[in-house]
Write an enzyme that holds these catalytic residues in place. Structure first.
Site, PDB file in Angstrom:
ATOM      1  N   SER A 114      46.146  38.016  15.896  1.00  0.00           N
ATOM      2  CA  SER A 114      45.654  37.140  16.955  1.00  0.00           C
ATOM      3  C   SER A 114      46.478  37.219  18.225  1.00  0.00           C
ATOM      4  O   SER A 114      46.611  38.268  18.826  1.00  0.00           O
ATOM      5  CB  SER A 114      45.575  35.713  16.417  1.00  0.00           C
ATOM      6  OG  SER A 114      44.932  34.892  17.348  1.00  0.00           O
ATOM      7  N   HIS A 115      47.089  36.087  18.589  1.00  0.00           N
ATOM      8  CA  HIS A 115      47.824  35.978  19.847  1.00  0.00           C
ATOM      9  C   HIS A 115      49.258  36.475  19.716  1.00  0.00           C
ATOM     10  O   HIS A 115      49.990  36.476  20.692  1.00  0.00           O
ATOM     11  CB  HIS A 115      47.840  34.512  20.268  1.00  0.00           C
ATOM     12  CG  HIS A 115      48.373  33.640  19.174  1.00  0.00           C
ATOM     13  ND1 HIS A 115      47.658  33.407  18.021  1.00  0.00           N
ATOM     14  CD2 HIS A 115      49.553  33.015  19.020  1.00  0.00           C
ATOM     15  CE1 HIS A 115      48.380  32.647  17.216  1.00  0.00           C
ATOM     16  NE2 HIS A 115      49.531  32.390  17.784  1.00  0.00           N
ATOM     17  N   LYS A 127      42.954  39.456   7.375  1.00  0.00           N
ATOM     18  CA  LYS A 127      42.311  38.329   6.696  1.00  0.00           C
ATOM     19  C   LYS A 127      40.941  38.734   6.181  1.00  0.00           C
ATOM     20  O   LYS A 127      40.335  39.696   6.663  1.00  0.00           O
ATOM     21  CB  LYS A 127      42.211  37.111   7.610  1.00  0.00           C
ATOM     22  CG  LYS A 127      41.238  37.255   8.757  1.00  0.00           C
ATOM     23  CD  LYS A 127      41.116  35.913   9.468  1.00  0.00           C
ATOM     24  CE  LYS A 127      40.223  36.050  10.686  1.00  0.00           C
ATOM     25  NZ  LYS A 127      39.951  34.775  11.335  1.00  0.00           N
ATOM     26  N   ASP A 278      42.590  36.162  23.983  1.00  0.00           N
ATOM     27  CA  ASP A 278      43.795  36.568  23.254  1.00  0.00           C
ATOM     28  C   ASP A 278      43.634  37.927  22.590  1.00  0.00           C
ATOM     29  O   ASP A 278      42.650  38.631  22.819  1.00  0.00           O
ATOM     30  CB  ASP A 278      44.163  35.505  22.222  1.00  0.00           C
ATOM     31  CG  ASP A 278      43.176  35.456  21.077  1.00  0.00           C
ATOM     32  OD1 ASP A 278      41.997  35.790  21.303  1.00  0.00           O
ATOM     33  OD2 ASP A 278      43.577  35.099  19.949  1.00  0.00           O
ATOM     34  N   ASP A 280      42.719  39.070  19.669  1.00  0.00           N
ATOM     35  CA  ASP A 280      41.509  39.428  18.920  1.00  0.00           C
ATOM     36  C   ASP A 280      40.251  38.765  19.492  1.00  0.00           C
ATOM     37  O   ASP A 280      39.184  38.830  18.879  1.00  0.00           O
ATOM     38  CB  ASP A 280      41.662  39.077  17.442  1.00  0.00           C
ATOM     39  CG  ASP A 280      41.877  37.587  17.199  1.00  0.00           C
ATOM     40  OD1 ASP A 280      42.397  36.910  18.103  1.00  0.00           O
ATOM     41  OD2 ASP A 280      41.515  37.102  16.114  1.00  0.00           O
ATOM     42  N   ASP A 282      39.304  35.585  20.102  1.00  0.00           N
ATOM     43  CA  ASP A 282      38.677  34.327  19.688  1.00  0.00           C
ATOM     44  C   ASP A 282      39.188  33.121  20.475  1.00  0.00           C
ATOM     45  O   ASP A 282      38.582  32.067  20.446  1.00  0.00           O
ATOM     46  CB  ASP A 282      38.799  34.098  18.171  1.00  0.00           C
ATOM     47  CG  ASP A 282      40.223  34.135  17.660  1.00  0.00           C
ATOM     48  OD1 ASP A 282      41.156  34.271  18.484  1.00  0.00           O
ATOM     49  OD2 ASP A 282      40.409  34.027  16.430  1.00  0.00           O
ATOM     50  N   ARG A 283      40.313  33.272  21.189  1.00  0.00           N
ATOM     51  CA  ARG A 283      40.814  32.142  21.981  1.00  0.00           C
ATOM     52  C   ARG A 283      40.392  32.286  23.439  1.00  0.00           C
ATOM     53  O   ARG A 283      40.085  33.383  23.900  1.00  0.00           O
ATOM     54  CB  ARG A 283      42.342  32.101  21.943  1.00  0.00           C
ATOM     55  CG  ARG A 283      42.893  31.858  20.567  1.00  0.00           C
ATOM     56  CD  ARG A 283      44.386  31.704  20.631  1.00  0.00           C
ATOM     57  NE  ARG A 283      44.918  31.407  19.303  1.00  0.00           N
ATOM     58  CZ  ARG A 283      46.057  30.791  19.085  1.00  0.00           C
ATOM     59  NH1 ARG A 283      46.812  30.410  20.091  1.00  0.00           N
ATOM     60  NH2 ARG A 283      46.472  30.561  17.862  1.00  0.00           N
ATOM     61  N   THR A 345      44.128  21.721  10.956  1.00  0.00           N
ATOM     62  CA  THR A 345      44.235  22.930  11.784  1.00  0.00           C
ATOM     63  C   THR A 345      43.822  24.154  10.973  1.00  0.00           C
ATOM     64  O   THR A 345      44.228  24.302   9.826  1.00  0.00           O
ATOM     65  CB  THR A 345      45.690  23.082  12.258  1.00  0.00           C
ATOM     66  OG1 THR A 345      45.980  21.989  13.122  1.00  0.00           O
ATOM     67  CG2 THR A 345      45.901  24.386  12.999  1.00  0.00           C
ATOM     68  N   GLU A 365      42.968  22.409  19.990  1.00  0.00           N
ATOM     69  CA  GLU A 365      43.937  22.406  21.080  1.00  0.00           C
ATOM     70  C   GLU A 365      44.568  23.780  21.280  1.00  0.00           C
ATOM     71  O   GLU A 365      45.090  24.071  22.331  1.00  0.00           O
ATOM     72  CB  GLU A 365      45.027  21.357  20.816  1.00  0.00           C
ATOM     73  CG  GLU A 365      45.730  21.431  19.453  1.00  0.00           C
ATOM     74  CD  GLU A 365      46.541  22.657  19.231  1.00  0.00           C
ATOM     75  OE1 GLU A 365      47.210  23.081  20.175  1.00  0.00           O
ATOM     76  OE2 GLU A 365      46.520  23.189  18.104  1.00  0.00           O
ATOM     77  N   LYS A 377      36.028  31.003  16.165  1.00  0.00           N
ATOM     78  CA  LYS A 377      36.049  30.584  17.553  1.00  0.00           C
ATOM     79  C   LYS A 377      35.779  31.817  18.413  1.00  0.00           C
ATOM     80  O   LYS A 377      35.921  32.947  17.942  1.00  0.00           O
ATOM     81  CB  LYS A 377      37.368  29.906  17.895  1.00  0.00           C
ATOM     82  CG  LYS A 377      38.620  30.688  17.557  1.00  0.00           C
ATOM     83  CD  LYS A 377      39.806  29.760  17.688  1.00  0.00           C
ATOM     84  CE  LYS A 377      41.132  30.460  17.499  1.00  0.00           C
ATOM     85  NZ  LYS A 377      41.504  30.616  16.090  1.00  0.00           N
ATOM     86  N   ARG A 497      55.594  22.398  16.115  1.00  0.00           N
ATOM     87  CA  ARG A 497      54.630  22.015  17.150  1.00  0.00           C
ATOM     88  C   ARG A 497      54.645  20.498  17.265  1.00  0.00           C
ATOM     89  O   ARG A 497      54.536  19.785  16.256  1.00  0.00           O
ATOM     90  CB  ARG A 497      53.228  22.479  16.785  1.00  0.00           C
ATOM     91  CG  ARG A 497      53.085  23.986  16.617  1.00  0.00           C
ATOM     92  CD  ARG A 497      51.645  24.393  16.913  1.00  0.00           C
ATOM     93  NE  ARG A 497      51.293  25.725  16.436  1.00  0.00           N
ATOM     94  CZ  ARG A 497      51.636  26.866  17.044  1.00  0.00           C
ATOM     95  NH1 ARG A 497      52.386  26.846  18.127  1.00  0.00           N
ATOM     96  NH2 ARG A 497      51.229  28.034  16.558  1.00  0.00           N
TER      97      ARG A 497
HETATM   98  C1  G16 Z   1      44.683  30.294  14.068  1.00  0.00           C
HETATM   99  C2  G16 Z   1      43.656  29.377  13.456  1.00  0.00           C
HETATM  100  C3  G16 Z   1      43.468  28.164  14.320  1.00  0.00           C
HETATM  101  C4  G16 Z   1      44.789  27.476  14.561  1.00  0.00           C
HETATM  102  C5  G16 Z   1      45.776  28.454  15.151  1.00  0.00           C
HETATM  103  C6  G16 Z   1      47.160  27.863  15.269  1.00  0.00           C
HETATM  104  O1  G16 Z   1      44.191  30.793  15.273  1.00  0.00           O
HETATM  105  O2  G16 Z   1      42.423  30.032  13.273  1.00  0.00           O
HETATM  106  O3  G16 Z   1      42.579  27.311  13.676  1.00  0.00           O
HETATM  107  O4  G16 Z   1      44.631  26.378  15.424  1.00  0.00           O
HETATM  108  O5  G16 Z   1      45.877  29.587  14.316  1.00  0.00           O
HETATM  109  O6  G16 Z   1      47.627  27.569  14.000  1.00  0.00           O
HETATM  110  P1  G16 Z   1      49.125  27.143  13.747  1.00  0.00           P
HETATM  111  O7  G16 Z   1      49.313  25.878  14.552  1.00  0.00           O
HETATM  112  O8  G16 Z   1      49.227  26.934  12.274  1.00  0.00           O
HETATM  113  O9  G16 Z   1      50.007  28.238  14.278  1.00  0.00           O
HETATM  114  P2  G16 Z   1      44.387  32.328  15.661  1.00  0.00           P
HETATM  115  O10 G16 Z   1      43.810  32.453  17.038  1.00  0.00           O
HETATM  116  O11 G16 Z   1      45.875  32.546  15.619  1.00  0.00           O
HETATM  117  O12 G16 Z   1      43.666  33.101  14.614  1.00  0.00           O
END
Ligand code: G16
Length: 544
Positions: A114-115, A127, A278, A280, A282-283, A345, A365, A377, A497
């Site tokens: 992801s990010h 995943k 981001d 991948d 999705d953000r 989350t 968020e 997302k 966080r």
């Molecule tokens: C993933 C999850 C999201 C989550 C985010 C942050 O996003 O799909 O639902 O809000 O991680 O999670 P954490 O607070 O546990 O780091 P992504 O975009 O990283 O796949």
């Protein structure tokens, strides 16, 4: 002669999926048989893949291509009928979700962290998504994890995987490998949901936009949709070439990591609209001229005005947000008389609500918003819904936000992240606070008095599953709130966080800097949890 090989292996410690799949350092994933073990555990954990159709693709980060080769060879050895792969191994996460659904596949493997940054020294991830196109549920990821602890061997086809840089179908043993265009189907879906004519008209009328793809997967998607189909001038998409290390950047669309975009949107002669996505895809991050929109506010505005887009003209069945996301969307749902769900989350928790038709829009968020069009997302989807709303209302982003706050009040909101904190210190902070929760009611921290405090747990209203330990919440008497939790997506140490929120309804106080508006809550959070003392950090690393 090529054949199915059964190679001996041993369980590897720590292959426990987090918030979204297994994320580790790339160097860890590259050590054979780390990836092989996890893929074997996925195939066994979901009950085998014989005769199945799987979608395979990733965000193009370093090791994406080689990992896909391994996955294809293992899928062939496990008897899969077909793997549908994005050309070059590329698929944004929402496009992969769409492909699983539109091709009625049995599931998919999505390669992404992801990010998180990419490269040999950075992060990698994998995943499994199920037949609804969404991330595997907790019960499935638990089965996968259980298999990682008991592996004796893995199966792999001994021959080379086919070339996936060209469209077409090849075979690998008895399995077909179909290489498809990763973009066209997804762009067509967006054209069905949104009023492309209206957006084209807006852009033709001189509305200027800047989309920062952060050298990640959405570059080619944004160029096709925003520039080719909607007529934004070439160059409206910046950093549009996906690179294995994201150009050395951190592809996380927030004001810190997307500072180039923030600077452009606050400069004289700034474009009307800025957005970023981001690693991948999705953000999303939304910025108007001189006006950053927090993800929680973005969710609330989209929930309020989604009916202006053709795909949502019938209105929303309900909305859902993760617990730490601000309550701004709750009041929109209340005004519309629709249900609002509060989940832990992790996008996986929205899946049952979307499948059951209880929610149409979901958001978090952490810069994620999406709808029932896929089960992930979707960054570009959010950008297009914003553009559709701007085109129909003819208002600026700043004017829409001012209208929204005037009507509903403003949930001042911020998240403070303390990254790569010593894992033991972070766990102790949470454990000690958990133990003190029952005594907090009535305590005062500066001007704020605690009304109640608890640890969030969730009972899924559709499948009845229970998720405990999902974040510590402290509610103040004036309606403000602070939430503490440890991230489930990091790969080094622990990330603490701290989510801060307070509602303001005084019309004179709706346009403050969130850090100023939240100053008392920020001080109370530190006093409650002893953040500075326990982490040794004077200030957070990331403020969103
Ligand atoms: C993933 C999850 C999201 C989550 C985010 C942050 O996003 O799909 O639902 O809000 O991680 O999670 P954490 O607070 O546990 O780091 P992504 O975009 O990283 O796949």
């Amino acid at each position: 002669m090529t054949e199915i090989q059964t190679l001996p292996t041993r369980p590897i410690e720590g292959q426990k999926p987090g918030t979204s799949g297994l994320r580790k350092k790339t160097a860890v994933f590259r050590q054979t048989p780390y990836l092989e073990n996890y893929v074997q555990a996925i195939f066994e954990g979901i009950g085998g893949i014989e005769g199945q159709v799987l979608v395979v693709g990733g965000d193009g980060r370093y090791f994406n291509d080689r990992a896909i080769g391994v996955i294809l060879r293992m899928a062939a050895a496990h008897g899969a009928a077909r793997c549908i792969v994005g050309r070059g191994g590329l698929l944004s996460t929402p496009a992969a979700s769409h492909l699983i659904r539109s091709r009625k596949a049995d599931g998919g493997l999505i390669l992404s962290a992801s990010h998180n940054p990419g490269g040999p020294e950075a992060d990698f991830g994998l995943k499994y998504n199920g037949p609804n196109g969404g991330p595997a549920s907790e019960s499935v990821t638990e089965k996968i994890f259980a298999r990682t602890r008991d592996l004796q061997h893995y199966l792999i086809w001994s021959g080379e995987a086919p070339d996936i840089s060209r469209l077409g179908t090849a075979s690998l043993g008895a399995m077909e490998v179909e290489v498809i265009d990763p973009i066209g189907d997804y762009a067509d879906l967006m054209a069905r949901l949104f009023d492309f004519d209206a957006i084209r008209g807006l852009i033709a009328g001189g509305f200027r936009l800047r989309f920062d793809a952060m050298h990640a997967i959405t570059g080619p998607y944004a160029q096709e949709i925003l520039e080719r189909r909607l007529g934004a001038p070439a160059g409206s998409v910046v950093n549009g070439t996906p690179l294995p290390d994201f150009g050395g950047g951190h592809p996380d669309p927030n004001p810190i990591w997307a500072h180039e975009l923030m600077a452009a949107m606050h400069a004289p002669n700034a474009p009307d609209f800025g957005a970023a996505s981001d690693g991948d895809g999705d953000r999303n991050m939304i910025v108007g001229r001189g006006c950053y929109v927090s993800p929680s506010d973005s969710l609330a505005v989209l929930a309020d005005l989604a009916h202006l887009a053709p795909g949502y003209a019938q209105g929303l069945k309900g909305v859902a947000r993760s617990m730490p996301t601000s309550c701004a969307v709750d009041r929109v749902a209340e005004a519309k008389g629709i249900a609002c769900y509060e989940t832990p989350t992790g996008w996986k928790f929205f899946g049952t609500l979307l499948d059951a038709g209880r929610a149409t829009l979901c958001g978090e968020e952490s810069a994620g918003t999406g709808s029932d069009h896929v089960r992930e997302k979707d960054g570009l989807w959010a950008v297009l819904l914003w553009l559709n709303i701007l085109a129909v209302t003819g208002k600026s982003v700043a004017a829409l936000m001012a209208d929204h706050w005037a009507r509903y009040g403003r949930n001042y909101y911020s998240r403070h992240d303390y990254e790569e904190v010593d894992a033991a210190a972070a766990t102790a902070l949470i454990d000690d606070l958990r133990a003190r929760l029952p005594e907090l009611a009535g305590a005062r921290f500066g001007a704020l008095a605690v009304a109640r405090a608890d640890e969030f747990a969730y009972d899924d209203p559709v499948d009845g599953s229970h998720a405990a330990g999902q974040g510590l919440r402290v509610f103040f008497e004036n309606g403000a709130r602070v939430v503490f939790r440890l991230s489930g997506t990091g790969t080094a140490g622990a990330t603490l966080r701290v989510y801060l929120e307070s509602l303001e309804t005084d019309p004179e106080k709706l346009h403050q800097d969130p850090q100023d508006a939240l100053a008392e809550v920020i001080m109370a959070a530190d006093a409650i949890a002893g953040i500075a003392a326990r982490t040794g950090r004077a200030a957070p690393d990331v403020v969103t």
